[in-house]
Design a protein around this motif. Structure first.
Motif, PDB file in Angstrom:
ATOM      1  N   LEU A  48      47.162  35.048  42.675  1.00 51.43           N
ATOM      2  CA  LEU A  48      46.435  33.801  42.454  1.00 51.43           C
ATOM      3  C   LEU A  48      47.096  33.063  41.300  1.00 51.43           C
ATOM      4  CD1 LEU A  48      42.733  35.105  42.550  1.00 51.43           C
ATOM      5  CD2 LEU A  48      44.267  34.579  44.469  1.00 51.43           C
ATOM      6  N   PHE A  49      47.324  31.775  41.488  1.00 50.16           N
ATOM      7  CA  PHE A  49      47.884  30.943  40.423  1.00 50.16           C
ATOM      8  C   PHE A  49      46.775  30.018  39.929  1.00 50.16           C
ATOM      9  CE2 PHE A  49      51.608  32.299  42.766  1.00 50.16           C
ATOM     10  CZ  PHE A  49      52.478  32.667  41.742  1.00 50.16           C
ATOM     11  N   LEU A  50      46.230  30.363  38.762  1.00 47.53           N
ATOM     12  CA  LEU A  50      45.151  29.595  38.149  1.00 47.53           C
ATOM     13  C   LEU A  50      45.750  28.583  37.179  1.00 47.53           C
ATOM     14  CD1 LEU A  50      42.091  29.156  37.558  1.00 47.53           C
ATOM     15  CD2 LEU A  50      42.354  30.874  35.737  1.00 47.53           C
ATOM     16  N   GLN A  51      45.397  27.314  37.368  1.00 45.07           N
ATOM     17  CA  GLN A  51      45.859  26.257  36.472  1.00 45.07           C
ATOM     18  C   GLN A  51      44.661  25.660  35.759  1.00 45.07           C
ATOM     19  OE1 GLN A  51      48.445  24.294  39.673  1.00 45.07           O
ATOM     20  NE2 GLN A  51      49.777  24.182  37.873  1.00 45.07           N
ATOM     21  N   VAL A  52      44.670  25.761  34.437  1.00 43.38           N
ATOM     22  CA  VAL A  52      43.579  25.266  33.608  1.00 43.38           C
ATOM     23  C   VAL A  52      44.160  24.548  32.401  1.00 43.38           C
ATOM     24  CG1 VAL A  52      41.830  26.972  34.286  1.00 43.38           C
ATOM     25  CG2 VAL A  52      43.429  27.516  32.436  1.00 43.38           C
ATOM     26  N   ARG A  53      43.419  23.537  31.933  1.00 46.81           N
ATOM     27  CA  ARG A  53      43.817  22.834  30.719  1.00 46.81           C
ATOM     28  C   ARG A  53      42.943  23.332  29.577  1.00 46.81           C
ATOM     29  NH1 ARG A  53      46.966  18.633  30.429  1.00 46.81           N
ATOM     30  NH2 ARG A  53      46.607  18.017  32.588  1.00 46.81           N
ATOM     31  N   VAL A  54      43.567  24.047  28.645  1.00 48.66           N
ATOM     32  CA  VAL A  54      42.868  24.609  27.491  1.00 48.66           C
ATOM     33  C   VAL A  54      43.527  24.070  26.233  1.00 48.66           C
ATOM     34  CG1 VAL A  54      42.286  26.710  26.216  1.00 48.66           C
ATOM     35  CG2 VAL A  54      42.142  26.681  28.718  1.00 48.66           C
ATOM     36  N   ASP A  55      42.698  23.505  25.347  1.00 51.57           N
ATOM     37  CA  ASP A  55      43.212  22.910  24.106  1.00 51.57           C
ATOM     38  C   ASP A  55      44.309  21.893  24.385  1.00 51.57           C
ATOM     39  OD1 ASP A  55      41.467  24.479  22.562  1.00 51.57           O
ATOM     40  OD2 ASP A  55      42.879  26.152  22.579  1.00 51.57           O
TER      41      ASP A  55
ATOM     42  N   PRO B 213      33.296  35.246  22.785  1.00 51.16           N
ATOM     43  CA  PRO B 213      32.953  34.105  23.635  1.00 51.16           C
ATOM     44  C   PRO B 213      33.973  33.907  24.756  1.00 51.16           C
ATOM     45  CG  PRO B 213      32.836  33.529  21.305  1.00 51.16           C
ATOM     46  CD  PRO B 213      33.507  34.869  21.391  1.00 51.16           C
ATOM     47  N   GLY B 214      33.478  33.524  25.918  1.00 51.81           N
ATOM     48  CA  GLY B 214      34.344  33.246  27.050  1.00 51.81           C
ATOM     49  C   GLY B 214      33.676  32.265  27.981  1.00 51.81           C
ATOM     50  N   LEU B 215      34.377  31.861  29.002  1.00 53.88           N
ATOM     51  CA  LEU B 215      33.844  30.958  30.015  1.00 53.88           C
ATOM     52  C   LEU B 215      34.062  31.576  31.386  1.00 53.88           C
ATOM     53  CD1 LEU B 215      35.197  27.472  28.827  1.00 53.88           C
ATOM     54  CD2 LEU B 215      32.849  28.296  28.652  1.00 53.88           C
ATOM     55  N   ASP B 216      33.053  31.461  32.250  1.00 54.82           N
ATOM     56  CA  ASP B 216      33.166  31.939  33.619  1.00 54.82           C
ATOM     57  C   ASP B 216      33.370  30.762  34.560  1.00 54.82           C
ATOM     58  OD1 ASP B 216      32.845  34.506  32.800  1.00 54.82           O
ATOM     59  OD2 ASP B 216      30.802  34.761  33.543  1.00 54.82           O
ATOM     60  N   LEU B 217      34.486  30.783  35.302  1.00 56.56           N
ATOM     61  CA  LEU B 217      34.785  29.778  36.314  1.00 56.56           C
ATOM     62  C   LEU B 217      34.393  30.332  37.681  1.00 56.56           C
ATOM     63  CD1 LEU B 217      38.361  28.660  35.195  1.00 56.56           C
ATOM     64  CD2 LEU B 217      36.158  27.704  34.493  1.00 56.56           C
ATOM     65  N   GLN B 218      33.772  29.486  38.511  1.00 60.93           N
ATOM     66  CA  GLN B 218      33.348  29.890  39.850  1.00 60.93           C
ATOM     67  C   GLN B 218      34.155  29.117  40.890  1.00 60.93           C
ATOM     68  OE1 GLN B 218      31.106  32.266  39.844  1.00 60.93           O
ATOM     69  NE2 GLN B 218      30.374  32.102  37.723  1.00 60.93           N
ATOM     70  N   PHE B 219      34.569  29.838  41.949  1.00 57.34           N
ATOM     71  CA  PHE B 219      35.323  29.233  43.043  1.00 57.34           C
ATOM     72  C   PHE B 219      34.756  29.695  44.377  1.00 57.34           C
ATOM     73  CE2 PHE B 219      38.126  29.630  39.431  1.00 57.34           C
ATOM     74  CZ  PHE B 219      38.824  28.420  39.398  1.00 57.34           C
TER      75      PHE B 219
ATOM     76  N   GLU C 186      43.487  33.920  28.421  1.00 56.90           N
ATOM     77  CA  GLU C 186      43.537  35.095  29.277  1.00 56.90           C
ATOM     78  C   GLU C 186      42.495  34.958  30.373  1.00 56.90           C
ATOM     79  OE1 GLU C 186      42.902  38.240  26.503  1.00 56.90           O
ATOM     80  OE2 GLU C 186      44.971  38.194  25.749  1.00 56.90           O
ATOM     81  N   ALA C 187      42.801  35.489  31.563  1.00 56.72           N
ATOM     82  CA  ALA C 187      41.918  35.379  32.720  1.00 56.72           C
ATOM     83  C   ALA C 187      41.679  36.757  33.313  1.00 56.72           C
ATOM     84  CB  ALA C 187      42.532  34.454  33.765  1.00 56.72           C
ATOM     85  N   ASP C 188      40.421  36.988  33.714  1.00 56.20           N
ATOM     86  CA  ASP C 188      40.017  38.276  34.259  1.00 56.20           C
ATOM     87  C   ASP C 188      39.177  38.022  35.504  1.00 56.20           C
ATOM     88  OD1 ASP C 188      39.338  40.885  34.683  1.00 56.20           O
ATOM     89  OD2 ASP C 188      38.120  41.123  32.878  1.00 56.20           O
ATOM     90  N   VAL C 189      39.644  38.505  36.668  1.00 56.03           N
ATOM     91  CA  VAL C 189      38.909  38.346  37.922  1.00 56.03           C
ATOM     92  C   VAL C 189      37.780  39.373  37.966  1.00 56.03           C
ATOM     93  CG1 VAL C 189      39.044  38.528  40.431  1.00 56.03           C
ATOM     94  CG2 VAL C 189      40.865  37.385  39.163  1.00 56.03           C
ATOM     95  N   LEU C 190      36.542  38.905  38.158  1.00 56.75           N
ATOM     96  CA  LEU C 190      35.373  39.779  38.156  1.00 56.75           C
ATOM     97  C   LEU C 190      34.844  40.079  39.547  1.00 56.75           C
ATOM     98  CD1 LEU C 190      33.352  38.242  35.168  1.00 56.75           C
ATOM     99  CD2 LEU C 190      35.193  39.938  35.135  1.00 56.75           C
ATOM    100  N   THR C 191      35.448  39.521  40.568  1.00 59.86           N
ATOM    101  CA  THR C 191      34.939  39.643  41.934  1.00 59.86           C
ATOM    102  C   THR C 191      35.842  40.553  42.760  1.00 59.86           C
ATOM    103  OG1 THR C 191      34.100  37.383  41.804  1.00 59.86           O
ATOM    104  CG2 THR C 191      34.254  38.355  44.002  1.00 59.86           C
ATOM    105  N   GLN C 192      35.227  41.485  43.506  1.00 60.24           N
ATOM    106  CA  GLN C 192      35.986  42.248  44.496  1.00 60.24           C
ATOM    107  C   GLN C 192      36.053  41.420  45.773  1.00 60.24           C
ATOM    108  OE1 GLN C 192      37.801  45.427  44.751  1.00 60.24           O
ATOM    109  NE2 GLN C 192      38.362  44.036  46.406  1.00 60.24           N
TER     110      GLN C 192
ATOM    111  N   ASP D 193      42.532  34.969  20.449  1.00 59.00           N
ATOM    112  CA  ASP D 193      42.023  34.995  19.081  1.00 59.00           C
ATOM    113  C   ASP D 193      40.507  35.144  19.015  1.00 59.00           C
ATOM    114  OD1 ASP D 193      41.106  32.522  19.895  1.00 59.00           O
ATOM    115  OD2 ASP D 193      42.306  31.364  18.473  1.00 59.00           O
ATOM    116  N   GLY D 194      39.840  35.279  20.182  1.00 55.92           N
ATOM    117  CA  GLY D 194      38.400  35.485  20.196  1.00 55.92           C
ATOM    118  C   GLY D 194      37.574  34.219  20.205  1.00 55.92           C
ATOM    119  N   ALA D 195      38.203  33.057  20.055  1.00 56.19           N
ATOM    120  CA  ALA D 195      37.450  31.802  20.075  1.00 56.19           C
ATOM    121  C   ALA D 195      37.101  31.430  21.520  1.00 56.19           C
ATOM    122  CB  ALA D 195      38.270  30.685  19.425  1.00 56.19           C
ATOM    123  N   THR D 196      36.081  30.583  21.671  1.00 56.16           N
ATOM    124  CA  THR D 196      35.716  30.097  22.995  1.00 56.16           C
ATOM    125  C   THR D 196      36.774  29.111  23.492  1.00 56.16           C
ATOM    126  OG1 THR D 196      33.363  30.302  22.492  1.00 56.16           O
ATOM    127  CG2 THR D 196      33.956  28.895  24.347  1.00 56.16           C
ATOM    128  N   PRO D 197      37.286  29.286  24.701  1.00 52.32           N
ATOM    129  CA  PRO D 197      38.280  28.334  25.212  1.00 52.32           C
ATOM    130  C   PRO D 197      37.708  26.920  25.291  1.00 52.32           C
ATOM    131  CG  PRO D 197      38.208  30.305  26.573  1.00 52.32           C
ATOM    132  CD  PRO D 197      37.033  30.382  25.650  1.00 52.32           C
TER     133      PRO D 197
END
Length: 286
Positions: free
Chosen positions: A265-272, A247-253, A180-186, A203-207
């Motif tokens: 926005l189309f976010l592409q990430v490789r998780v697991d 737990p989560g991870l913050d990505l910066q752009f 899941e992704a959540d934008v934190l910036t206005q 599931d609450g685990a760290t990605p």
């Protein structure tokens, strides 16, 4: 014919907004990309025009049938009216192609290969008919060995019955079964900013974040009104979030949105070890 602009150092939409403001990014901290000794211009164009700064997107073809693999092809012509065949890699690829339907309910990101004659060809499966636009993002190598970073686009109709999806609500969130992704910036139009997107797992685990195209993520946005494309580059390594909760991870752009309005926005990430493409509708303030 090269404009020197300076060097800068799926389909289901998700839904609720991030809204935590972050400070504007220092322009000197804008992302740098390894093109060897070549200097590369700021990106020109937003993929809504076939021509810009001496380059033309020509002979665009998309698969004529939906639901099965077909060929896409096109050519980039230089100001000399001949095929441009020299390119520099951007995020490990010499050509990034985004195929988007007008309602942004369909998005594909592919990397075709160039024939000896300068024609780019790739394989693509479109799930539904509709009015599509192919956007080609590339860094053309000019006669001096430097790079012109350009986004060009052209429209193609894929025949069949279809109904445009409604404009998505700008919730600032996206996700699927694995992340899941959540934008934190206005975001604000015309400002250079540091965009933060927080990744969590249902599931609450760290990605467990892997690499995609040589970096942490790939992020492209499209304006729902004009269709204009914006490519945002990742800044540094992801960091842990500071909520003290799951737990989560913050990505910066690095982000510079040209105009106000709703974007997807189309976010592409490789998780697991699985590549996720997450549509995230956001509102950019004036």
């Amino acid at each position: 014919m090269r404009r020197l602009l300076g060097v800068v150092p799926l389909v289901a939409l998700a839904a609720c907004t991030g809204g935590e403001a972050t400070p504007q990014a220092d322009p000197s901290a804008a992302p740098s990309h390894d093109h060897g000794s070549a200097r590369v211009s700021l990106a020109v164009g937003d993929g809504t025009e076939r021509y810009d700064v001496g380059y033309t997107l020509a002979d665009v073809v998309l698969p004529g049938r939906v639901g099965e693999p077909g060929e896409l092809s096109f050519r980039i012509d230089s100001f000399r009216k001949e095929a441009q065949t020299r390119f520099l890699a951007e995020q490990t690829k010499k050509m990034h192609v985004y195929v988007v339907r007008d309602d942004l309910a369909v998005f594909r990101h592919v990397h075709p290969e160039m024939d000896d004659d300068g024609t780019w060809r790739g394989t693509l499966t479109l799930p539904e008919p509709g009015d599509y636009r192919l956007v080609a993002e590339f860094v053309a190598r000019d006669e001096g060995g430097n790079g012109d970073h350009v986004l060009l686009g052209d429209r193609v109709e894929v025949e069949g019955d279809w109904q445009p999806a409604p404009v998505p609500e700008a919730t600032g969130e996206g996700g699927d079964w694995g992340v899941e992704a959540d934008v934190l910036t206005q975001l604000r139009a015309g400002a250079q900013q540091q965009l933060t997107i927080r990744l969590t797992r249902p599931d609450g685990a760290t990605p467990s974040l892997g690499q995609y195209l040589g970096t942490t993520a790939h992020l492209t946005g499209f304006h729902t009104g004009t269709g204009g494309a914006v490519h945002m580059h990742p800044l540094g390594a992801p960091g842990p979030d500071d909520r003290g909760e799951a737990p989560g991870l913050d990505l910066q752009f690095h982000a510079e949105m040209p105009e106000a309005g709703t974007y997807v926005l189309f976010l592409q990430v490789r998780v697991d070890d699985f590549l996720h493409t997450l549509p995230i509708p956001v509102e950019v303030a004036a």
